[in-house]
Design a protein around this motif. Structure first.
Motif, PDB file in Angstrom:
ATOM      1  N   ASP A  94       0.808  -1.230   0.000  1.00  0.00           N
ATOM      2  CA  ASP A  94       0.000   0.000   0.000  1.00  0.00           C
ATOM      3  C   ASP A  94       0.837   1.274   0.000  1.00  0.00           C
ATOM      4  O   ASP A  94       0.300   2.377   0.082  1.00  0.00           O
ATOM      5  N   GLY A  95       2.157   1.124  -0.094  1.00  0.00           N
ATOM      6  CA  GLY A  95       3.039   2.279  -0.050  1.00  0.00           C
ATOM      7  C   GLY A  95       3.815   2.371   1.239  1.00  0.00           C
ATOM      8  O   GLY A  95       4.829   3.069   1.322  1.00  0.00           O
ATOM      9  N   SER A  96       3.356   1.640   2.239  1.00  0.00           N
ATOM     10  CA  SER A  96       4.016   1.642   3.532  1.00  0.00           C
ATOM     11  C   SER A  96       4.155   0.233   4.100  1.00  0.00           C
ATOM     12  O   SER A  96       5.181  -0.117   4.673  1.00  0.00           O
ATOM     13  N   VAL A  97       3.125  -0.569   3.908  1.00  0.00           N
ATOM     14  CA  VAL A  97       3.061  -1.905   4.499  1.00  0.00           C
ATOM     15  C   VAL A  97       2.728  -2.930   3.425  1.00  0.00           C
ATOM     16  O   VAL A  97       1.868  -2.693   2.569  1.00  0.00           O
ATOM     17  N   LEU A  98       3.416  -4.078   3.469  1.00  0.00           N
ATOM     18  CA  LEU A  98       3.115  -5.181   2.568  1.00  0.00           C
ATOM     19  C   LEU A  98       2.192  -6.165   3.273  1.00  0.00           C
ATOM     20  O   LEU A  98       2.500  -6.653   4.359  1.00  0.00           O
ATOM     21  N   LEU A  99       1.066  -6.461   2.647  1.00  0.00           N
ATOM     22  CA  LEU A  99       0.153  -7.478   3.150  1.00  0.00           C
ATOM     23  C   LEU A  99       0.515  -8.801   2.500  1.00  0.00           C
ATOM     24  O   LEU A  99       0.472  -8.938   1.275  1.00  0.00           O
ATOM     25  N   ALA A 100       0.920  -9.772   3.313  1.00  0.00           N
ATOM     26  CA  ALA A 100       1.173 -11.133   2.842  1.00  0.00           C
ATOM     27  C   ALA A 100       0.022 -11.995   3.340  1.00  0.00           C
ATOM     28  O   ALA A 100      -0.261 -12.035   4.545  1.00  0.00           O
ATOM     29  N   GLN A 101      -0.645 -12.647   2.418  1.00  0.00           N
ATOM     30  CA  GLN A 101      -1.853 -13.378   2.773  1.00  0.00           C
ATOM     31  C   GLN A 101      -1.859 -14.725   2.076  1.00  0.00           C
ATOM     32  O   GLN A 101      -1.441 -14.860   0.927  1.00  0.00           O
ATOM     33  N   CYS A 102      -2.328 -15.750   2.787  1.00  0.00           N
ATOM     34  CA  CYS A 102      -2.362 -17.085   2.228  1.00  0.00           C
ATOM     35  C   CYS A 102      -3.618 -17.790   2.727  1.00  0.00           C
ATOM     36  O   CYS A 102      -3.946 -17.720   3.920  1.00  0.00           O
ATOM     37  N   ASP A 103      -4.340 -18.430   1.825  1.00  0.00           N
ATOM     38  CA  ASP A 103      -5.530 -19.203   2.176  1.00  0.00           C
ATOM     39  C   ASP A 103      -5.270 -20.670   1.883  1.00  0.00           C
ATOM     40  O   ASP A 103      -4.427 -21.010   1.034  1.00  0.00           O
ATOM     41  N   PHE A 208      -0.688   8.655  -7.709  1.00  0.00           N
ATOM     42  CA  PHE A 208      -1.275   9.264  -8.898  1.00  0.00           C
ATOM     43  C   PHE A 208      -1.115   8.340 -10.103  1.00  0.00           C
ATOM     44  O   PHE A 208      -2.067   8.100 -10.852  1.00  0.00           O
ATOM     45  N   LEU A 209       0.093   7.810 -10.306  1.00  0.00           N
ATOM     46  CA  LEU A 209       0.350   6.967 -11.472  1.00  0.00           C
ATOM     47  C   LEU A 209      -0.480   5.686 -11.443  1.00  0.00           C
ATOM     48  O   LEU A 209      -1.030   5.266 -12.462  1.00  0.00           O
ATOM     49  N   ALA A 210      -0.580   5.067 -10.260  1.00  0.00           N
ATOM     50  CA  ALA A 210      -1.398   3.860 -10.152  1.00  0.00           C
ATOM     51  C   ALA A 210      -2.864   4.176 -10.400  1.00  0.00           C
ATOM     52  O   ALA A 210      -3.575   3.431 -11.071  1.00  0.00           O
ATOM     53  N   GLY A 211      -3.309   5.311  -9.883  1.00  0.00           N
ATOM     54  CA  GLY A 211      -4.700   5.704 -10.051  1.00  0.00           C
ATOM     55  C   GLY A 211      -5.044   6.048 -11.478  1.00  0.00           C
ATOM     56  O   GLY A 211      -6.092   5.649 -11.992  1.00  0.00           O
ATOM     57  N   VAL A 212      -4.177   6.777 -12.156  1.00  0.00           N
ATOM     58  CA  VAL A 212      -4.456   7.183 -13.535  1.00  0.00           C
ATOM     59  C   VAL A 212      -4.375   5.983 -14.474  1.00  0.00           C
ATOM     60  O   VAL A 212      -5.098   5.905 -15.483  1.00  0.00           O
ATOM     61  N   ASN A 357      -9.435   6.751  -7.469  1.00  0.00           N
ATOM     62  CA  ASN A 357     -10.233   5.532  -7.324  1.00  0.00           C
ATOM     63  C   ASN A 357      -9.557   4.428  -6.525  1.00  0.00           C
ATOM     64  O   ASN A 357     -10.183   3.397  -6.260  1.00  0.00           O
ATOM     65  N   LEU A 358      -8.307   4.573  -6.170  1.00  0.00           N
ATOM     66  CA  LEU A 358      -7.607   3.517  -5.443  1.00  0.00           C
ATOM     67  C   LEU A 358      -8.238   3.290  -4.071  1.00  0.00           C
ATOM     68  O   LEU A 358      -8.724   4.222  -3.434  1.00  0.00           O
ATOM     69  N   HIS A 359      -8.188   2.050  -3.620  1.00  0.00           N
ATOM     70  CA  HIS A 359      -8.756   1.710  -2.313  1.00  0.00           C
ATOM     71  C   HIS A 359      -7.684   1.336  -1.287  1.00  0.00           C
ATOM     72  O   HIS A 359      -7.727   1.786  -0.153  1.00  0.00           O
ATOM     73  N   ASN A 360      -6.734   0.495  -1.689  1.00  0.00           N
ATOM     74  CA  ASN A 360      -5.774  -0.034  -0.725  1.00  0.00           C
ATOM     75  C   ASN A 360      -4.425   0.669  -0.736  1.00  0.00           C
ATOM     76  O   ASN A 360      -3.500   0.227  -0.075  1.00  0.00           O
ATOM     77  N   ALA A 361      -4.305   1.739  -1.491  1.00  0.00           N
ATOM     78  CA  ALA A 361      -3.122   2.586  -1.373  1.00  0.00           C
ATOM     79  C   ALA A 361      -3.232   3.350  -0.051  1.00  0.00           C
ATOM     80  O   ALA A 361      -4.318   3.798   0.325  1.00  0.00           O
TER      81      ALA A 361
END
Length: 417
Positions: A94-103, A208-212, A357-361
């Motif tokens: 998200d720009g600060s924290v990496l979410l590592a997830q496993c199901d 901005f770049l990710a959003g555009v 429009n980004l949500h998880n940034a």
């Protein structure tokens, strides 16, 4: 998140890189071994997967800048398995924290069942160190076995060289945010990224770049038009878009992120402080007109702008100009306005930032949480819900979109579960 490698000698893989890096691999997420699996065909359980680590390392090295540059992008380790079984490990930064997830995950070929799921949030440095350690181990093993100039080695050398140069690293990360390879980039895209860097600074460049990129669906003409609009409004100093008191309020509140605090918690806490500071009344809804008046501008105006960009906030010498795009929907405009207020409160002094429009940034997530709590405080919503009012009625009384109320209720339930 940790990777534990136990090299397996004497493999019969056809590729020299695969023979060299054959190993028993354990992947730990949140302290749980998510690589533990059950072999359906042989009815046996194992705590490590046997595979050539070169493909996983190559996926990490080749996508390094997309991993740490991209926002609202999920990277699947399964895409890097190259025919070998892997747990369903997913990475999202998200720009600060990496979410590592496993199901838990069942693989059809080979037919194995990964039995454990887990989630872990890693600060950037910790995440980089964890992923780099795996790639380093593979590259060192290849070199030790006399295998040179492999794809993973070449990719990792480029990444490592870029990481040592601050300006080059920033460009590579921006390219990752824009969804392009910094080492095979077109002249047009490189110029666009450099121009963006001249307007924005730090994390706001990537957001901005990710959003555009998302909003324009990789249409370079639309991306350019959006950047043109941002460039034009940045220099506009009209009183119609100025909020004279906002910078002062943000400075007095001084809402910094606490150590380990999640973006939603930071946004909620800032919104509660802001409501108290402005002495907003109980369950009475607030409007853009009322809020802008409280912040020193009773004649605040919206303006035409490109799709996918809700607002641009310019802060200069403790003066805030908020350029809110006309949306044609009152709830959407008010939510965007509140997001922009949260952006200033939580990130005071940022020269230029985009609400998109980004949500998880990180910055966008903080703003969304701020807006939800600012316009529909969760405690107020729960009290009304407890009194028998349904979601739609609560939303009507607070003059917000029912989705905001529903998210407040659902998110609260998830957090206390």
């Amino acid at each position: 998140m940790e990777f534990s490698i136990d090299w397996v000698p004497g493999g019969d893989n056809a590729s020299a890189e695969e023979r060299s890096t054959l190993c028993d691999l354990k992947v730990s997420v949140g302290g749980r071994n998510v690589s533990a699996f059950y072999d359906v065909a042989n009815r046996e359980a194992f705590d490590a997967i046997t595979l050539p680590a070169v493909h996983l390392a190559g996926g990490i090295a080749g996508n390094w800048w997309r991993i740490f540059g991209g926002r609202d992008v999920t990277h699947h380790a399964l895409h890097w398995r190259t025919g070998f079984a892997l747990p369903d490990l997913r990475l999202e930064f998200d720009g600060s924290v990496l979410l590592a997830q496993c199901d838990p995950y069942e693989s059809d070929n080979p037919q194995v069942l990964f039995m454990r799921g887990s989630t872990e949030y890693l600060p950037r440095r910790t995440a980089e160190a964890s992923l780099a350690a795996l790639v380093d181990a593979v590259v060192d093993k290849l070199a030790g076995d006399g295998i040179g100039a492999s794809e993973v080695q070449l990719a990792w050398t480029r990444v490592q060289e870029s990481r040592t140069n601050k300006a080059e690293s920033a460009f590579c990360e921006a390219a990752g945010a824009f969804g392009v390879d910094p080492y095979a980039i077109s002249v047009r895209d490189a110029a666009f990224i450099e121009r963006t860097g001249n307007l924005f600074d730090g994390e706001t460049v990537a957001e901005f770049l990710a959003g555009v990129r998302v909003a324009s669906r990789d249409n370079r003409t639309k991306s350019g038009q959006t950047l043109d609009w941002v460039s034009s409004v940045r220099g506009q100093r009209s009183e119609r878009w100025r909020l004279p008191e906002l910078a002062t309020v943000a400075k007095e509140l001084h809402i910094k992120r606490r150590r380990g605090e999640r973006p939603w918690a930071w946004g909620h806490r800032a919104a509660q402080a802001m409501r108290e500071k402005l002495a907003l009344p109980g369950t009475q809804p607030v409007s853009i007109k009322k809020l802008s008046t409280l912040l020193g501008n009773g004649n605040f105006a919206r303006k035409q702008g490109p799709q996918g960009l809700f607002a641009v906030v310019a802060q200069e010498a403790e003066v805030v100009h908020l350029h809110l795009r006309k949306h044609g929907a009152g709830h959407t405009e008010k939510f965007a306005f509140a997001r922009a207020l949260g952006d200033v409160v939580c990130f005071p002094g940022t020269p230029l930032s985009a609400i998109n429009n980004l949500h998880n940034a990180e910055r966008q997530a903080v703003g969304r949480a701020f807006a939800a709590e600012f316009l529909a405080p969760v405690q107020m919503v729960l009290e009304m819900y407890g009194d028998g009012l349904d979601i739609d009625e609560i939303a009507r009384q607070l003059d917000v979109n029912p989705m905001v109320v529903n998210h407040q209720v659902e998110n609260h339930a998830a957090r206390v579960a």
